[in-house]
Design an enzyme around this catalytic site. Structure first.
Site, mmCIF file in Angstrom:
data_model
loop_
_atom_site.group_PDB
_atom_site.id
_atom_site.type_symbol
_atom_site.label_atom_id
_atom_site.label_comp_id
_atom_site.label_asym_id
_atom_site.label_seq_id
_atom_site.Cartn_x
_atom_site.Cartn_y
_atom_site.Cartn_z
ATOM 1 C CG HIS A 1 11.002 -2.702 4.768
ATOM 2 N ND1 HIS A 1 9.632 -2.583 4.765
ATOM 3 C CD2 HIS A 1 11.270 -3.879 5.374
ATOM 4 C CE1 HIS A 1 9.099 -3.634 5.358
ATOM 5 N NE2 HIS A 1 10.074 -4.447 5.726
ATOM 6 C CB ILE A 2 12.159 2.481 0.314
ATOM 7 C CG1 ILE A 2 11.560 1.811 -0.936
ATOM 8 C CG2 ILE A 2 12.867 3.772 -0.049
ATOM 9 C CD1 ILE A 2 10.396 2.557 -1.548
ATOM 10 C CD GLU B 1 10.385 -7.867 5.793
ATOM 11 O OE1 GLU B 1 9.802 -6.954 6.404
ATOM 12 O OE2 GLU B 1 10.826 -8.901 6.361
ATOM 13 N NE ARG C 1 4.164 6.515 1.783
ATOM 14 C CZ ARG C 1 4.317 5.266 2.212
ATOM 15 N NH1 ARG C 1 4.778 4.351 1.379
ATOM 16 N NH2 ARG C 1 4.052 4.960 3.463
ATOM 17 N NE ARG D 1 10.079 5.414 8.602
ATOM 18 C CZ ARG D 1 9.125 5.349 7.687
ATOM 19 N NH1 ARG D 1 9.152 4.410 6.759
ATOM 20 N NH2 ARG D 1 8.119 6.214 7.713
ATOM 21 N N PRO E 1 0.779 -1.231 0.000
ATOM 22 C CG PRO E 1 -0.192 -1.109 2.113
ATOM 23 C CD PRO E 1 0.491 -2.061 1.170
ATOM 24 C CG ASN E 2 -0.159 4.190 1.399
ATOM 25 O OD1 ASN E 2 -1.185 4.740 1.002
ATOM 26 N ND2 ASN E 2 -0.116 3.497 2.531
ATOM 27 C CG ASN F 1 8.252 -2.212 0.229
ATOM 28 O OD1 ASN F 1 7.677 -2.277 1.315
ATOM 29 N ND2 ASN F 1 8.903 -1.130 -0.164
ATOM 30 C CB ALA G 1 1.319 -0.089 6.215
ATOM 31 C CG ASP H 1 -0.856 -17.417 8.310
ATOM 32 O OD1 ASP H 1 -1.972 -17.234 8.825
ATOM 33 O OD2 ASP H 1 0.202 -17.572 8.958
ATOM 34 C CE1 TYR I 1 7.411 6.902 3.202
ATOM 35 C CE2 TYR I 1 8.618 4.846 2.890
ATOM 36 C CZ TYR I 1 7.698 5.607 3.596
ATOM 37 O OH TYR I 1 7.081 5.072 4.704
HETATM 38 C C1 DHK Z 1 7.066 1.463 3.198
HETATM 39 C C2 DHK Z 1 5.944 1.823 3.903
HETATM 40 O O1 DHK Z 1 4.853 2.176 3.288
HETATM 41 C C3 DHK Z 1 5.915 1.873 5.360
HETATM 42 O O2 DHK Z 1 4.678 1.474 5.879
HETATM 43 C C4 DHK Z 1 7.002 1.022 5.930
HETATM 44 C C5 DHK Z 1 8.225 0.869 3.840
HETATM 45 C C6 DHK Z 1 8.333 1.239 5.251
HETATM 46 C C7 DHK Z 1 9.503 1.159 3.089
HETATM 47 O O3 DHK Z 1 10.489 1.640 3.696
HETATM 48 O O4 DHK Z 1 9.566 0.833 1.887
HETATM 49 O O5 DHK Z 1 7.169 1.231 7.148
#
Ligand code: DHK
Length: 159
Positions: A99-100, A97, A19, A106, A11-12, A73, A76, A86, A24
């Site tokens: 994460h940017i 996994e 964003r 954080r 998401p997002n 990724n 959230a 699962d 990010y």
């Molecule tokens: C991206 C998100 O949207 C956050 O909810 C995570 C992650 C971090 C990222 O670092 O790519 O916490």
């Protein structure tokens, strides 16, 4: 026939570039997708994004049946979704996994990812460039395990 690597975004992340650029960065998800396709060369790749948890689970199920590796990724959903955890438990191949941001640097709510419990490896804090690094590592793992994704996944998990 090589099985595709699935790069799944939560998401997002469709808003990347606009964003919270101070958190990010300014690279868009489309640009990241293009960089990954270039890095994959001839290796088949599925690069997707969804704001929906059920769609993410459907894609993981699809990868269980026809994928060689998963780079995810979960955004959230990392911290909220047992359902995604699962689903990933059923995937026989390597799971990276990604994460940017460095989630451990954080706010507290970003510190405990459920996905990390099943991931072969975790990359966090390299910014948008983390995707290509994850892909290169994934292609190396798959190439190193000619017996197929399951072996690649378990080899690394046992290491
Ligand atoms: C991206 C998100 O949207 C956050 O909810 C995570 C992650 C971090 C990222 O670092 O790519 O916490």
């Amino acid at each position: 026939m090589q099985k595709p690597v699935y790069i799944l975004n939560g998401p997002n992340l469709n808003r990347l570039g606009r964003r919270e650029p101070s958190v990010y960065g300014t690279t868009t998800l489309a640009e990241i997708g293009a960089q990954c396709r270039a890095a994959a060369g001839a290796h088949p790749l599925e690069f997707r994004q969804t704001n929906s948890e059920s769609t993410m689970i459907d894609w993981i199920h699809e990868a269980i049946d026809s994928g060689g590796g998963i780079i995810i990724n979960p955004a959230a959903y990392s911290f909220t979704s047992i359902a995604i955890l699962d689903a990933l438990k059923m995937f026989p191949g390597p799971v990276i996994e990604l994460h940017i941001t460095n989630i451990h640097r954080r706010e507290e709510l970003y510190h405990r990812s459920h996905v990390s419990k099943v991931a072969t490896a975790v990359i966090a804090g390299l910014g948008a460039r983390g995707y290509v690094h994850a892909l290169r590592a994934m292609l190396e793992m798959l190439a190193a395990a000619p017996q197929g994704p399951a072996a690649a996944g378990s080899q690394v998990r046992q290491a």
